[in-house]
Design a protein around this motif. Structure first.
Motif, PDB file in Angstrom:
ATOM      1  N   SER A   1      -5.457  -4.304   0.012  1.00 14.74           N
ATOM      2  CA  SER A   1      -6.027  -4.661  -1.941  1.00 14.74           C
ATOM      3  C   SER A   1      -7.107  -5.899  -1.671  1.00 14.74           C
ATOM      4  CB  SER A   1      -4.904  -5.126  -2.692  1.00 14.74           C
ATOM      5  OG  SER A   1      -4.098  -6.370  -1.837  1.00 14.74           O
TER       6      SER A   1
ATOM      7  N   ARG B   1      -0.363  -6.443   5.110  1.00 20.34           N
ATOM      8  CA  ARG B   1      -0.699  -5.509   3.816  1.00 20.34           C
ATOM      9  C   ARG B   1      -2.117  -5.227   4.111  1.00 20.34           C
ATOM     10  NH1 ARG B   1       0.555 -11.098   0.472  1.00 20.34           N
ATOM     11  NH2 ARG B   1       2.686 -11.054   0.656  1.00 20.34           N
TER      12      ARG B   1
ATOM     13  N   GLN C   1      10.255   1.907  -2.558  1.00 16.52           N
ATOM     14  CA  GLN C   1       8.506   0.733  -2.929  1.00 16.52           C
ATOM     15  C   GLN C   1       8.214   1.532  -2.795  1.00 16.52           C
ATOM     16  OE1 GLN C   1      10.694  -1.676  -0.079  1.00 16.52           O
ATOM     17  NE2 GLN C   1      10.678  -3.884  -1.935  1.00 16.52           N
TER      18      GLN C   1
ATOM     19  N   SER D   1       4.940  -4.988  -2.672  1.00 17.61           N
ATOM     20  CA  SER D   1       4.142  -6.114  -3.777  1.00 17.61           C
ATOM     21  C   SER D   1       3.248  -5.620  -3.961  1.00 17.61           C
ATOM     22  CB  SER D   1       4.810  -7.350  -3.044  1.00 17.61           C
ATOM     23  OG  SER D   1       4.340  -7.665  -2.354  1.00 17.61           O
ATOM     24  N   ASP D   2       2.409  -4.871  -2.719  1.00 18.18           N
ATOM     25  CA  ASP D   2       0.790  -4.614  -2.510  1.00 18.18           C
ATOM     26  C   ASP D   2       0.751  -3.611  -3.540  1.00 18.18           C
ATOM     27  OD1 ASP D   2       0.767  -6.628  -0.690  1.00 18.18           O
ATOM     28  OD2 ASP D   2       1.427  -5.723   0.530  1.00 18.18           O
ATOM     29  N   LYS D   3      -0.767  -3.117  -3.685  1.00 18.68           N
ATOM     30  CA  LYS D   3      -1.346  -2.639  -5.300  1.00 18.68           C
ATOM     31  C   LYS D   3      -2.449  -2.308  -4.208  1.00 18.68           C
ATOM     32  CE  LYS D   3       0.629  -3.112  -9.266  1.00 18.68           C
ATOM     33  NZ  LYS D   3       1.926  -2.236  -9.196  1.00 18.68           N
TER      34      LYS D   3
ATOM     35  N   GLU E   1      -4.667   5.924  -6.951  1.00 18.18           N
ATOM     36  CA  GLU E   1      -4.320   4.361  -6.664  1.00 18.18           C
ATOM     37  C   GLU E   1      -2.734   4.521  -6.401  1.00 18.18           C
ATOM     38  OE1 GLU E   1      -4.714   2.485 -10.067  1.00 18.18           O
ATOM     39  OE2 GLU E   1      -6.936   2.915  -9.951  1.00 18.18           O
ATOM     40  N   ALA E   2      -2.401   3.760  -5.246  1.00 19.65           N
ATOM     41  CA  ALA E   2      -0.767   3.307  -4.873  1.00 19.65           C
ATOM     42  C   ALA E   2      -0.297   1.974  -4.668  1.00 19.65           C
ATOM     43  CB  ALA E   2      -0.650   3.945  -3.622  1.00 19.65           C
ATOM     44  N   THR E   3       0.840   1.842  -5.123  1.00 23.75           N
ATOM     45  CA  THR E   3       1.465   1.385  -4.529  1.00 23.75           C
ATOM     46  C   THR E   3       2.403   0.825  -2.986  1.00 23.75           C
ATOM     47  OG1 THR E   3       1.536   0.559  -6.108  1.00 23.75           O
ATOM     48  CG2 THR E   3       3.178  -0.549  -5.753  1.00 23.75           C
TER      49      THR E   3
ATOM     50  N   ALA F   1      -1.925  -1.951   2.197  1.00 28.90           N
ATOM     51  CA  ALA F   1      -2.204  -1.918   1.315  1.00 28.90           C
ATOM     52  C   ALA F   1      -3.463  -2.253   0.931  1.00 28.90           C
ATOM     53  CB  ALA F   1      -2.222  -2.816  -0.020  1.00 28.90           C
TER      54      ALA F   1
ATOM     55  N   ASP G   1      -0.252   7.342  -8.187  1.00 39.02           N
ATOM     56  CA  ASP G   1      -0.366   7.335 -10.003  1.00 39.02           C
ATOM     57  C   ASP G   1      -0.647   9.314  -9.701  1.00 39.02           C
ATOM     58  OD1 ASP G   1      -2.932   7.858  -8.378  1.00 39.02           O
ATOM     59  OD2 ASP G   1      -4.223   7.041 -10.233  1.00 39.02           O
TER      60      ASP G   1
ATOM     61  N   ARG H   1      -6.351   0.660  -4.447  1.00 40.48           N
ATOM     62  CA  ARG H   1      -6.956   1.609  -4.711  1.00 40.48           C
ATOM     63  C   ARG H   1      -7.490   2.735  -3.121  1.00 40.48           C
ATOM     64  NH1 ARG H   1     -11.871   2.754  -6.471  1.00 40.48           N
ATOM     65  NH2 ARG H   1     -12.849   0.453  -6.737  1.00 40.48           N
TER      66      ARG H   1
END
Length: 268
Positions: free
Chosen positions: A14, A8, A95, A188-190, A183-185, A12, A99, A192
């Motif tokens: 995040s 993660r 997956q 399940s992780d987002k 911003e990205a995914t 991500a 943006d 910036r």
């Protein structure tokens, strides 16, 4: 350090992912470290200089052929190579989202997902300690040497009909268009992304790129990730690198050259 926390953080970074990492290491996500800055420099040898981006594409390799030229444990002196990504590390292309669609190529590299539509591709991962441990300090001034762990997720893909050149062009365009962040995914992780910067990298291969990515972590400084992309003929090798200490402190780190060079060398 759990594999999920590593994955993660690498994919991500995040705030939630960083919290998992911090919990595992006994700290908090706030720190006074300086944000990492791109320090990669253009490297060109006399032999590579003559090849350039216009070098012949060559033929697309099959999945079986890619398996033979993809990184293996015997190719590196340090760290551990996984020839199959764990369930925690795997993410499907559908997956992944951003943006700004122009930034998707960068997110694909982060997720070790092939660009475009390759004839075939394989994935690998490598994890190991830095040869020269970071001197950076984490939250409350603690020594970060004990988590100075590097992880690289890589994808080796081969393309027909100029697909590798097109993929490289898309990545170079993404660095320019996404410099201000996006911003990205990933699964399940987002995340910036706060900034993107890149420089040509051509130590070997026909064309290459090194990218630094700042990632919002919820602390006072951005985390730092790096991407390396090298094209050799019709084959594209992408590397997504993270240093867990740098992800928490924002300190500069070097992508382990041994791993990148070993993979590129196997491409011929």
């Amino acid at each position: 350090m759990s594999s999920t926390a590593v994955r993660r953080t690498a994919l991500a970074a995040s705030a939630a992912a960083l919290a998992l990492l911090v919990t595992a290491c006994g700290g908090s996500s706030d720190d006074d470290g300086a944000a990492g800055e791109e320090t990669a420099k253009t490297e060109q040898s006399a032999s590579a200089e003559g090849a350039g981006a216009s070098a012949p594409a060559g033929k697309a390799l099959t999945a079986a052929e890619l398996e033979k030229v993809a990184l293996a444990q015997a190719d590196v002196k340090n760290g551990e190579v996984a020839t199959e990504l764990s369930a925690d590390d795997q993410v499907a292309k559908d997956q992944i989202a951003a943006d700004n669609e122009a930034c998707l190529p960068l997110v694909h590299v982060q997720g070790a997902v092939a660009q475009g539509e390759p004839a075939a591709d394989v994935q690998r991962s490598w994890q190991g300690q830095s040869e020269s441990p970071s001197k950076s300090k984490g939250p409350d001034g603690q020594d970060m040497t004990d988590i100075d762990v590097n992880k690289i997720m890589l994808n080796v893909a081969s393309y027909a009909d100029g697909g590798a050149e097109q993929a490289m062009a898309g990545l170079k365009a993404a660095v320019e268009k996404c410099a201000g962040g996006f911003e990205a995914t990933v699964g399940s992780d987002k995340m910036r992304v706060t900034k993107v910067s890149g420089l040509d990298r051509l130590k070997a291969g026909d064309e290459g790129l090194t990218v630094s990515i700042g990632v919002a972590t919820g602390g006072d400084t951005d985390g730092l990730m790096k991407l390396v992309v090298v094209r050799k003929g019709a084959t594209l090798a992408t590397f997504s690198a993270v240093n867990l200490s740098s992800m928490m402190t924002g300190a500069e780190f070097k992508v382990p050259a041994e791993v990148v060079d070993a993979q590129v060398a196997k491409l011929g």
